[in-house]
Scaffold this motif. Structure first.
Motif, PDB file in Angstrom:
ATOM      1  N   PHE A 213       0.831  -1.203   0.000  1.00  0.00           N
ATOM      2  CA  PHE A 213       0.000   0.000   0.000  1.00  0.00           C
ATOM      3  C   PHE A 213       0.864   1.250   0.000  1.00  0.00           C
ATOM      4  O   PHE A 213       1.957   1.275   0.576  1.00  0.00           O
ATOM      5  CB  PHE A 213      -0.901   0.023   1.245  1.00  0.00           C
ATOM      6  CG  PHE A 213      -2.111  -0.849   1.150  1.00  0.00           C
ATOM      7  CD1 PHE A 213      -3.311  -0.348   0.641  1.00  0.00           C
ATOM      8  CD2 PHE A 213      -2.075  -2.165   1.574  1.00  0.00           C
ATOM      9  CE1 PHE A 213      -4.434  -1.153   0.549  1.00  0.00           C
ATOM     10  CE2 PHE A 213      -3.196  -2.977   1.498  1.00  0.00           C
ATOM     11  CZ  PHE A 213      -4.386  -2.464   0.977  1.00  0.00           C
ATOM     12  N   HIS A 214       0.349   2.298  -0.628  1.00  0.00           N
ATOM     13  CA  HIS A 214       0.936   3.623  -0.497  1.00  0.00           C
ATOM     14  C   HIS A 214       0.800   4.057   0.953  1.00  0.00           C
ATOM     15  O   HIS A 214      -0.184   3.712   1.616  1.00  0.00           O
ATOM     16  CB  HIS A 214       0.192   4.596  -1.422  1.00  0.00           C
ATOM     17  CG  HIS A 214       0.869   5.911  -1.589  1.00  0.00           C
ATOM     18  ND1 HIS A 214       0.854   6.887  -0.616  1.00  0.00           N
ATOM     19  CD2 HIS A 214       1.578   6.429  -2.634  1.00  0.00           C
ATOM     20  CE1 HIS A 214       1.527   7.940  -1.038  1.00  0.00           C
ATOM     21  NE2 HIS A 214       1.978   7.686  -2.258  1.00  0.00           N
ATOM     22  N   PRO A 215       1.751   4.800   1.511  1.00  0.00           N
ATOM     23  CA  PRO A 215       1.638   5.246   2.902  1.00  0.00           C
ATOM     24  C   PRO A 215       0.360   6.015   3.216  1.00  0.00           C
ATOM     25  O   PRO A 215      -0.081   6.020   4.374  1.00  0.00           O
ATOM     26  CB  PRO A 215       2.874   6.132   3.086  1.00  0.00           C
ATOM     27  CG  PRO A 215       3.866   5.586   2.114  1.00  0.00           C
ATOM     28  CD  PRO A 215       3.059   5.154   0.930  1.00  0.00           C
ATOM     29  N   ASN A 216      -0.251   6.639   2.202  1.00  0.00           N
ATOM     30  CA  ASN A 216      -1.504   7.362   2.464  1.00  0.00           C
ATOM     31  C   ASN A 216      -2.722   6.446   2.526  1.00  0.00           C
ATOM     32  O   ASN A 216      -3.832   6.898   2.840  1.00  0.00           O
ATOM     33  CB  ASN A 216      -1.730   8.476   1.429  1.00  0.00           C
ATOM     34  CG  ASN A 216      -1.958   7.958   0.009  1.00  0.00           C
ATOM     35  OD1 ASN A 216      -2.220   6.781  -0.209  1.00  0.00           O
ATOM     36  ND2 ASN A 216      -1.841   8.839  -0.970  1.00  0.00           N
ATOM     37  N   GLY A 217      -2.532   5.147   2.249  1.00  0.00           N
ATOM     38  CA  GLY A 217      -3.617   4.179   2.329  1.00  0.00           C
ATOM     39  C   GLY A 217      -4.638   4.271   1.214  1.00  0.00           C
ATOM     40  O   GLY A 217      -5.598   3.493   1.188  1.00  0.00           O
ATOM     41  N   GLN A 218      -4.418   5.155   0.259  1.00  0.00           N
ATOM     42  CA  GLN A 218      -5.404   5.375  -0.805  1.00  0.00           C
ATOM     43  C   GLN A 218      -5.124   4.526  -2.038  1.00  0.00           C
ATOM     44  O   GLN A 218      -6.036   4.232  -2.816  1.00  0.00           O
ATOM     45  CB  GLN A 218      -5.413   6.856  -1.197  1.00  0.00           C
ATOM     46  CG  GLN A 218      -6.482   7.234  -2.211  1.00  0.00           C
ATOM     47  CD  GLN A 218      -6.474   8.706  -2.546  1.00  0.00           C
ATOM     48  OE1 GLN A 218      -5.770   9.501  -1.917  1.00  0.00           O
ATOM     49  NE2 GLN A 218      -7.253   9.100  -3.547  1.00  0.00           N
ATOM     50  N   PHE A 219      -3.865   4.116  -2.217  1.00  0.00           N
ATOM     51  CA  PHE A 219      -3.478   3.356  -3.404  1.00  0.00           C
ATOM     52  C   PHE A 219      -2.780   2.061  -2.994  1.00  0.00           C
ATOM     53  O   PHE A 219      -2.172   1.981  -1.921  1.00  0.00           O
ATOM     54  CB  PHE A 219      -2.548   4.187  -4.299  1.00  0.00           C
ATOM     55  CG  PHE A 219      -3.103   5.528  -4.657  1.00  0.00           C
ATOM     56  CD1 PHE A 219      -4.153   5.647  -5.555  1.00  0.00           C
ATOM     57  CD2 PHE A 219      -2.593   6.677  -4.076  1.00  0.00           C
ATOM     58  CE1 PHE A 219      -4.683   6.893  -5.874  1.00  0.00           C
ATOM     59  CE2 PHE A 219      -3.105   7.919  -4.385  1.00  0.00           C
ATOM     60  CZ  PHE A 219      -4.153   8.035  -5.290  1.00  0.00           C
ATOM     61  N   ALA A 220      -2.885   1.062  -3.873  1.00  0.00           N
ATOM     62  CA  ALA A 220      -2.214  -0.209  -3.644  1.00  0.00           C
ATOM     63  C   ALA A 220      -1.549  -0.657  -4.937  1.00  0.00           C
ATOM     64  O   ALA A 220      -2.033  -0.362  -6.043  1.00  0.00           O
ATOM     65  CB  ALA A 220      -3.200  -1.272  -3.172  1.00  0.00           C
ATOM     66  N   TYR A 221      -0.436  -1.368  -4.788  1.00  0.00           N
ATOM     67  CA  TYR A 221       0.354  -1.824  -5.924  1.00  0.00           C
ATOM     68  C   TYR A 221       0.495  -3.338  -5.839  1.00  0.00           C
ATOM     69  O   TYR A 221       0.919  -3.870  -4.816  1.00  0.00           O
ATOM     70  CB  TYR A 221       1.716  -1.135  -5.934  1.00  0.00           C
ATOM     71  CG  TYR A 221       1.568   0.370  -5.934  1.00  0.00           C
ATOM     72  CD1 TYR A 221       1.382   1.076  -7.117  1.00  0.00           C
ATOM     73  CD2 TYR A 221       1.539   1.083  -4.729  1.00  0.00           C
ATOM     74  CE1 TYR A 221       1.189   2.448  -7.116  1.00  0.00           C
ATOM     75  CE2 TYR A 221       1.345   2.454  -4.714  1.00  0.00           C
ATOM     76  CZ  TYR A 221       1.169   3.132  -5.907  1.00  0.00           C
ATOM     77  OH  TYR A 221       0.964   4.491  -5.903  1.00  0.00           O
ATOM     78  N   VAL A 222       0.119  -4.027  -6.920  1.00  0.00           N
ATOM     79  CA  VAL A 222       0.136  -5.488  -6.971  1.00  0.00           C
ATOM     80  C   VAL A 222       1.130  -5.922  -8.037  1.00  0.00           C
ATOM     81  O   VAL A 222       1.075  -5.461  -9.182  1.00  0.00           O
ATOM     82  CB  VAL A 222      -1.261  -6.045  -7.291  1.00  0.00           C
ATOM     83  CG1 VAL A 222      -1.208  -7.556  -7.472  1.00  0.00           C
ATOM     84  CG2 VAL A 222      -2.255  -5.669  -6.196  1.00  0.00           C
ATOM     85  N   PHE A 223       2.037  -6.829  -7.665  1.00  0.00           N
ATOM     86  CA  PHE A 223       3.040  -7.330  -8.595  1.00  0.00           C
ATOM     87  C   PHE A 223       2.532  -8.614  -9.221  1.00  0.00           C
ATOM     88  O   PHE A 223       2.262  -9.599  -8.542  1.00  0.00           O
ATOM     89  CB  PHE A 223       4.342  -7.592  -7.845  1.00  0.00           C
ATOM     90  CG  PHE A 223       5.582  -7.576  -8.716  1.00  0.00           C
ATOM     91  CD1 PHE A 223       5.503  -7.609 -10.104  1.00  0.00           C
ATOM     92  CD2 PHE A 223       6.834  -7.536  -8.141  1.00  0.00           C
ATOM     93  CE1 PHE A 223       6.631  -7.586 -10.892  1.00  0.00           C
ATOM     94  CE2 PHE A 223       7.985  -7.513  -8.914  1.00  0.00           C
ATOM     95  CZ  PHE A 223       7.890  -7.535 -10.288  1.00  0.00           C
ATOM     96  N   GLY A 224       2.393  -8.613 -10.545  1.00  0.00           N
ATOM     97  CA  GLY A 224       2.017  -9.808 -11.282  1.00  0.00           C
ATOM     98  C   GLY A 224       3.254 -10.634 -11.593  1.00  0.00           C
ATOM     99  O   GLY A 224       4.054 -10.270 -12.455  1.00  0.00           O
ATOM    100  N   GLU A 225       3.402 -11.761 -10.902  1.00  0.00           N
ATOM    101  CA  GLU A 225       4.596 -12.595 -11.081  1.00  0.00           C
ATOM    102  C   GLU A 225       4.693 -13.147 -12.491  1.00  0.00           C
ATOM    103  O   GLU A 225       5.773 -13.167 -13.095  1.00  0.00           O
ATOM    104  CB  GLU A 225       4.580 -13.756 -10.088  1.00  0.00           C
ATOM    105  CG  GLU A 225       5.709 -14.753 -10.309  1.00  0.00           C
ATOM    106  CD  GLU A 225       5.697 -15.902  -9.323  1.00  0.00           C
ATOM    107  OE1 GLU A 225       6.094 -17.016  -9.720  1.00  0.00           O
ATOM    108  OE2 GLU A 225       5.310 -15.702  -8.159  1.00  0.00           O
TER     109      GLU A 225
END
Length: 345
Positions: free
Chosen positions: A198-210
Protein backbone atom coordinates in the motif's frame (compact mmCIF):
# COMPACT_ATOMS: atom_id res chain seq x y z
CA UNK A 1 24.99 2.70 14.23
CA UNK A 2 24.37 -0.89 13.22
CA UNK A 3 21.09 -2.43 12.11
CA UNK A 4 20.16 -6.10 12.29
CA UNK A 5 18.70 -7.79 9.22
CA UNK A 6 17.08 -11.22 9.48
CA UNK A 7 17.22 -13.54 6.50
CA UNK A 8 14.74 -16.29 5.64
CA UNK A 9 16.06 -19.02 3.38
CA UNK A 10 15.54 -22.28 1.59
CA UNK A 11 17.48 -25.16 3.16
CA UNK A 12 18.04 -27.21 0.01
CA UNK A 13 21.83 -26.81 -0.16
CA UNK A 14 23.95 -24.99 2.42
CA UNK A 15 21.50 -23.05 4.57
CA UNK A 16 20.58 -24.26 8.07
CA UNK A 17 17.61 -21.94 8.66
CA UNK A 18 17.29 -18.30 9.72
CA UNK A 19 20.34 -16.01 9.59
CA UNK A 20 21.15 -12.45 10.59
CA UNK A 21 23.58 -9.89 9.25
CA UNK A 22 24.58 -6.42 10.42
CA UNK A 23 24.47 -3.22 8.37
CA UNK A 24 27.00 -0.66 9.58
CA UNK A 25 25.49 2.66 8.52
CA UNK A 26 28.75 4.54 9.10
CA UNK A 27 31.03 2.32 7.03
CA UNK A 28 28.16 1.45 4.66
CA UNK A 29 28.98 -2.24 4.81
CA UNK A 30 27.22 -5.52 5.53
CA UNK A 31 29.09 -7.68 8.02
CA UNK A 32 28.93 -10.50 10.59
CA UNK A 33 26.62 -13.10 9.08
CA UNK A 34 25.29 -15.33 11.88
CA UNK A 35 23.10 -18.41 12.04
CA UNK A 36 20.14 -17.63 14.33
CA UNK A 37 17.70 -20.54 14.24
CA UNK A 38 17.68 -24.06 12.82
CA UNK A 39 14.51 -24.89 10.89
CA UNK A 40 13.59 -26.33 7.50
CA UNK A 41 12.80 -23.90 4.67
CA UNK A 42 12.03 -20.68 6.60
CA UNK A 43 11.16 -19.01 3.31
CA UNK A 44 9.25 -16.19 4.97
CA UNK A 45 9.65 -14.68 8.42
CA UNK A 46 8.04 -11.90 10.43
CA UNK A 47 7.84 -10.88 14.05
CA UNK A 48 7.80 -8.14 16.64
CA UNK A 49 9.46 -4.81 15.84
CA UNK A 50 12.74 -5.88 17.44
CA UNK A 51 12.32 -9.47 16.22
CA UNK A 52 12.61 -10.83 19.76
CA UNK A 53 9.42 -12.75 18.89
CA UNK A 54 9.81 -14.43 15.50
CA UNK A 55 7.43 -16.41 13.30
CA UNK A 56 8.63 -18.57 10.44
CA UNK A 57 7.45 -20.88 7.72
CA UNK A 58 8.50 -24.45 8.52
CA UNK A 59 8.95 -27.60 6.41
CA UNK A 60 10.01 -31.04 7.67
CA UNK A 61 11.75 -33.88 5.87
CA UNK A 62 8.72 -36.16 6.31
CA UNK A 63 6.43 -34.08 4.12
CA UNK A 64 4.81 -31.78 6.66
CA UNK A 65 4.61 -28.01 6.61
CA UNK A 66 3.37 -25.22 8.80
CA UNK A 67 4.40 -22.28 10.96
CA UNK A 68 6.78 -22.02 13.93
CA UNK A 69 7.57 -19.45 16.59
CA UNK A 70 10.81 -18.45 18.31
CA UNK A 71 11.52 -16.24 21.30
CA UNK A 72 14.90 -14.63 21.93
CA UNK A 73 16.28 -15.48 25.38
CA UNK A 74 18.36 -13.29 27.72
CA UNK A 75 21.53 -14.40 25.97
CA UNK A 76 20.20 -13.31 22.59
CA UNK A 77 19.57 -16.82 21.28
CA UNK A 78 16.36 -17.90 19.56
CA UNK A 79 14.47 -20.72 21.24
CA UNK A 80 11.71 -22.52 19.36
CA UNK A 81 8.47 -22.18 21.32
CA UNK A 82 5.81 -23.73 19.10
CA UNK A 83 5.34 -25.43 15.74
CA UNK A 84 2.06 -26.34 14.07
CA UNK A 85 2.46 -28.77 11.19
CA UNK A 86 0.11 -30.47 8.74
CA UNK A 87 0.59 -32.96 5.93
CA UNK A 88 1.63 -31.29 2.70
CA UNK A 89 3.41 -28.12 1.67
CA UNK A 90 4.08 -25.27 4.09
CA UNK A 91 2.87 -21.69 3.69
CA UNK A 92 4.89 -19.25 1.59
CA UNK A 93 4.01 -16.10 3.53
CA UNK A 94 3.66 -15.25 7.20
CA UNK A 95 2.70 -11.98 8.90
CA UNK A 96 2.44 -11.04 12.57
CA UNK A 97 -0.26 -8.73 13.98
CA UNK A 98 1.01 -7.51 17.40
CA UNK A 99 -2.17 -5.55 18.16
CA UNK A 100 -4.39 -8.63 18.08
CA UNK A 101 -1.72 -11.28 18.75
CA UNK A 102 -2.57 -13.00 15.48
CA UNK A 103 -0.45 -14.62 12.77
CA UNK A 104 -1.58 -14.76 9.15
CA UNK A 105 -0.28 -17.18 6.50
CA UNK A 106 -0.76 -17.84 2.78
CA UNK A 107 -0.20 -21.31 1.33
CA UNK A 108 0.71 -21.45 -2.36
CA UNK A 109 0.29 -25.18 -2.91
CA UNK A 110 -2.92 -25.53 -0.90
CA UNK A 111 -4.49 -22.30 -2.16
CA UNK A 112 -5.52 -21.23 1.32
CA UNK A 113 -5.05 -18.47 3.87
CA UNK A 114 -5.08 -19.00 7.63
CA UNK A 115 -5.27 -17.17 10.95
CA UNK A 116 -3.50 -18.27 14.14
CA UNK A 117 -3.72 -17.04 17.72
CA UNK A 118 -0.45 -16.33 19.53
CA UNK A 119 0.91 -14.43 22.55
CA UNK A 120 4.17 -13.02 23.90
CA UNK A 121 5.38 -16.56 24.62
CA UNK A 122 4.92 -17.64 21.01
CA UNK A 123 2.09 -20.13 21.44
CA UNK A 124 0.20 -21.03 18.25
CA UNK A 125 -3.43 -22.08 17.75
CA UNK A 126 -5.22 -22.31 14.42
CA UNK A 127 -8.37 -20.16 14.41
CA UNK A 128 -9.64 -20.30 10.83
CA UNK A 129 -8.84 -20.99 7.18
CA UNK A 130 -10.26 -19.85 3.86
CA UNK A 131 -9.68 -22.08 0.83
CA UNK A 132 -9.77 -20.46 -2.60
CA UNK A 133 -11.15 -22.07 -5.75
CA UNK A 134 -10.65 -21.59 -9.46
CA UNK A 135 -7.83 -21.35 -11.98
CA UNK A 136 -6.67 -19.20 -14.90
CA UNK A 137 -4.91 -19.33 -18.25
CA UNK A 138 -1.20 -19.74 -17.49
CA UNK A 139 0.39 -23.18 -17.06
CA UNK A 140 1.16 -22.24 -13.45
CA UNK A 141 -2.49 -21.41 -12.81
CA UNK A 142 -4.09 -24.85 -12.82
CA UNK A 143 -5.28 -24.35 -9.23
CA UNK A 144 -5.46 -21.62 -6.55
CA UNK A 145 -2.06 -20.42 -5.31
CA UNK A 146 -2.39 -17.97 -2.42
CA UNK A 147 0.88 -16.03 -2.18
CA UNK A 148 0.25 -13.08 0.16
CA UNK A 149 -2.00 -12.44 3.16
CA UNK A 150 -1.63 -9.31 5.25
CA UNK A 151 -3.37 -6.37 6.89
CA UNK A 152 -4.61 -3.21 5.23
CA UNK A 153 -2.95 -0.03 6.58
CA UNK A 154 -5.84 0.73 8.95
CA UNK A 155 -5.92 -2.91 10.13
CA UNK A 156 -9.63 -3.17 9.31
CA UNK A 157 -9.23 -5.85 6.65
CA UNK A 158 -6.91 -8.56 5.37
CA UNK A 159 -5.89 -8.79 1.72
CA UNK A 160 -4.86 -11.98 -0.09
CA UNK A 161 -3.19 -12.23 -3.49
CA UNK A 162 -3.84 -15.49 -5.33
CA UNK A 163 -1.46 -16.17 -8.21
CA UNK A 164 -3.50 -19.13 -9.46
CA UNK A 165 -6.93 -17.53 -9.70
CA UNK A 166 -5.85 -14.04 -10.84
CA UNK A 167 -7.79 -12.55 -7.94
CA UNK A 168 -7.17 -10.27 -4.98
CA UNK A 169 -9.43 -11.05 -2.03
CA UNK A 170 -10.37 -8.82 0.89
CA UNK A 171 -11.41 -10.44 4.18
CA UNK A 172 -12.51 -9.16 7.54
CA UNK A 173 -12.37 -10.98 10.86
CA UNK A 174 -15.61 -11.29 12.79
CA UNK A 175 -15.89 -11.19 16.58
CA UNK A 176 -14.83 -14.87 16.71
CA UNK A 177 -11.78 -14.29 14.50
CA UNK A 178 -13.42 -16.12 11.60
CA UNK A 179 -12.63 -14.99 8.06
CA UNK A 180 -15.48 -13.34 6.15
CA UNK A 181 -14.98 -12.52 2.48
CA UNK A 182 -15.60 -8.82 1.92
CA UNK A 183 -14.58 -8.11 -1.68
CA UNK A 184 -12.87 -9.73 -4.68
CA UNK A 185 -11.20 -8.05 -7.65
CA UNK A 186 -10.16 -10.04 -10.72
CA UNK A 187 -7.09 -8.98 -12.69
CA UNK A 188 -6.19 -9.69 -16.32
CA UNK A 189 -5.83 -13.43 -17.12
CA UNK A 190 -2.27 -14.64 -16.75
CA UNK A 191 -1.16 -11.84 -14.41
CA UNK A 192 -0.48 -14.04 -11.39
CA UNK A 193 -0.77 -11.55 -8.50
CA UNK A 194 2.03 -12.38 -6.06
CA UNK A 195 2.56 -9.58 -3.54
CA UNK A 196 0.94 -6.26 -2.67
CA UNK A 197 1.99 -3.07 -0.95
CA UNK A 198 0.00 0.00 0.00
CA UNK A 199 0.94 3.62 -0.50
CA UNK A 200 1.64 5.25 2.90
CA UNK A 201 -1.50 7.36 2.46
CA UNK A 202 -3.62 4.18 2.33
CA UNK A 203 -5.40 5.37 -0.81
CA UNK A 204 -3.48 3.36 -3.40
CA UNK A 205 -2.21 -0.21 -3.64
CA UNK A 206 0.35 -1.82 -5.92
CA UNK A 207 0.14 -5.49 -6.97
CA UNK A 208 3.04 -7.33 -8.60
CA UNK A 209 2.02 -9.81 -11.28
CA UNK A 210 4.60 -12.60 -11.08
CA UNK A 211 3.62 -14.32 -14.33
CA UNK A 212 3.05 -11.25 -16.51
CA UNK A 213 5.88 -9.12 -15.02
CA UNK A 214 3.40 -6.28 -14.60
CA UNK A 215 2.88 -3.73 -11.85
CA UNK A 216 -0.81 -3.01 -11.25
CA UNK A 217 -2.00 0.20 -9.63
CA UNK A 218 -5.28 0.26 -7.72
CA UNK A 219 -7.27 2.84 -5.84
CA UNK A 220 -8.35 1.44 -2.49
CA UNK A 221 -11.73 2.09 -0.87
CA UNK A 222 -11.03 1.73 2.84
CA UNK A 223 -14.72 1.69 3.74
CA UNK A 224 -15.63 -1.18 1.43
CA UNK A 225 -12.24 -2.88 1.36
CA UNK A 226 -12.43 -2.91 -2.45
CA UNK A 227 -9.95 -2.10 -5.23
CA UNK A 228 -10.41 -0.19 -8.50
CA UNK A 229 -7.84 -0.64 -11.27
CA UNK A 230 -6.02 2.50 -12.41
CA UNK A 231 -2.94 1.42 -14.39
CA UNK A 232 -0.75 -1.48 -15.54
CA UNK A 233 2.95 -1.11 -16.37
CA UNK A 234 5.58 -3.68 -17.37
CA UNK A 235 8.44 -4.26 -14.93
CA UNK A 236 10.88 -5.42 -17.62
CA UNK A 237 12.25 -3.68 -20.72
CA UNK A 238 10.69 -4.45 -24.09
CA UNK A 239 14.02 -5.91 -25.23
CA UNK A 240 13.99 -8.71 -22.63
CA UNK A 241 12.82 -11.95 -24.25
CA UNK A 242 13.90 -14.59 -21.74
CA UNK A 243 12.28 -15.84 -18.55
CA UNK A 244 11.23 -13.40 -15.90
CA UNK A 245 9.21 -13.79 -12.73
CA UNK A 246 8.12 -10.86 -10.60
CA UNK A 247 9.10 -11.15 -6.96
CA UNK A 248 9.14 -8.44 -4.26
CA UNK A 249 8.04 -4.82 -4.16
CA UNK A 250 8.71 -2.01 -1.68
CA UNK A 251 7.64 1.63 -1.47
CA UNK A 252 9.49 4.45 0.26
CA UNK A 253 8.10 5.85 3.49
CA UNK A 254 7.11 9.12 1.77
CA UNK A 255 5.34 7.22 -1.02
CA UNK A 256 7.35 8.85 -3.81
CA UNK A 257 9.29 5.85 -5.15
CA UNK A 258 8.37 2.20 -5.74
CA UNK A 259 10.89 -0.58 -6.37
CA UNK A 260 10.37 -4.20 -7.47
CA UNK A 261 12.66 -7.17 -8.15
CA UNK A 262 12.73 -9.16 -11.38
CA UNK A 263 13.90 -12.80 -11.31
CA UNK A 264 15.37 -13.70 -14.67
CA UNK A 265 16.09 -10.16 -15.78
CA UNK A 266 17.80 -9.96 -12.35
CA UNK A 267 17.08 -6.32 -11.81
CA UNK A 268 15.40 -3.79 -9.58
CA UNK A 269 12.87 -1.74 -11.51
CA UNK A 270 12.36 1.79 -10.22
CA UNK A 271 9.07 3.70 -10.52
CA UNK A 272 8.30 7.29 -9.59
CA UNK A 273 4.92 7.60 -7.88
CA UNK A 274 2.78 10.48 -9.09
CA UNK A 275 0.43 12.40 -6.77
CA UNK A 276 -2.55 10.51 -8.23
CA UNK A 277 -0.92 7.18 -7.33
CA UNK A 278 -0.02 6.25 -10.90
CA UNK A 279 3.53 5.29 -11.84
CA UNK A 280 6.27 6.44 -14.19
CA UNK A 281 8.91 3.83 -14.91
CA UNK A 282 12.32 5.40 -14.30
CA UNK A 283 14.76 2.59 -15.07
CA UNK A 284 16.55 -0.60 -14.03
CA UNK A 285 19.46 -1.54 -11.79
CA UNK A 286 21.23 -4.90 -12.08
CA UNK A 287 21.05 -6.75 -8.75
CA UNK A 288 24.50 -8.40 -9.13
CA UNK A 289 23.21 -11.91 -8.50
CA UNK A 290 20.82 -14.61 -9.70
CA UNK A 291 17.13 -14.74 -8.70
CA UNK A 292 16.63 -11.68 -6.47
CA UNK A 293 13.60 -13.13 -4.72
CA UNK A 294 13.42 -10.52 -1.96
CA UNK A 295 14.88 -7.18 -0.98
CA UNK A 296 14.19 -4.51 1.58
CA UNK A 297 15.03 -0.91 2.42
CA UNK A 298 16.30 0.43 5.70
CA UNK A 299 13.62 2.29 7.69
CA UNK A 300 15.20 5.61 6.66
CA UNK A 301 15.12 4.51 2.98
CA UNK A 302 18.87 5.21 2.62
CA UNK A 303 19.98 1.65 1.80
CA UNK A 304 18.56 -1.29 -0.13
CA UNK A 305 19.61 -4.91 0.54
CA UNK A 306 18.90 -7.66 -2.02
CA UNK A 307 18.95 -11.40 -1.33
CA UNK A 308 19.72 -13.82 -4.18
CA UNK A 309 18.29 -17.32 -4.02
CA UNK A 310 20.59 -19.04 -6.51
CA UNK A 311 23.98 -17.31 -6.09
CA UNK A 312 23.99 -17.15 -2.26
CA UNK A 313 24.93 -13.48 -2.07
CA UNK A 314 23.59 -10.21 -0.76
CA UNK A 315 23.96 -6.92 -2.60
CA UNK A 316 23.96 -3.57 -0.83
CA UNK A 317 22.96 -0.34 -2.55
CA UNK A 318 22.87 3.23 -1.32
CA UNK A 319 19.77 5.13 -2.33
CA UNK A 320 19.80 8.76 -3.46
CA UNK A 321 17.06 10.48 -1.44
CA UNK A 322 16.47 13.10 -4.13
CA UNK A 323 16.00 11.07 -7.31
CA UNK A 324 15.78 7.51 -5.91
CA UNK A 325 18.67 6.13 -7.94
CA UNK A 326 20.70 3.22 -6.53
CA UNK A 327 24.50 3.04 -6.21
CA UNK A 328 26.23 -0.30 -5.61
CA UNK A 329 28.27 -0.62 -2.40
CA UNK A 330 28.71 -4.40 -2.05
CA UNK A 331 27.77 -7.38 -4.16
CA UNK A 332 29.70 -10.41 -2.86
CA UNK A 333 28.45 -10.85 0.70
CA UNK A 334 27.82 -14.55 1.32
CA UNK A 335 24.38 -15.54 2.61
CA UNK A 336 22.94 -18.94 1.61
CA UNK A 337 19.68 -19.38 -0.33
CA UNK A 338 18.14 -16.09 0.82
CA UNK A 339 14.48 -15.57 -0.09
CA UNK A 340 13.28 -13.16 2.65
CA UNK A 341 14.87 -9.95 4.00
CA UNK A 342 13.45 -8.36 7.18
CA UNK A 343 14.74 -5.58 9.42
CA UNK A 344 14.74 -5.62 13.20
CA UNK A 345 14.30 -2.18 14.74
Amino acid sequence: MKQTILLGTYTKRESKGVYSIQLDNQSKQLESLAHEASIGHPTYIDGSADMSLLFSVSKTTDGKGGVASFVKDDDGNYEKKAELLEDGAPPCYVSYDPDKNLVYTANYHKGEVAVYQTNSEGTLKLLDKAVHSGKSVHENQDAPHAHYFDLTPDHRFLVACDLGTDKVYTYELDENNKLQEKSVVEVAPGTGPRHLTFHPNGQFAYVFGELSSDMLVFEYDKEKGSFSHLQTLSTIPDSHSGFNGGAALRITSDGSHLYASNRGHNSIVHFFVQPDGKLDRVGFTATEGEIPRDFNMTPDDNFLIIGHQDTDNLSLFERNSEDGTLSLLQKDIYAPEVVCVQFAE
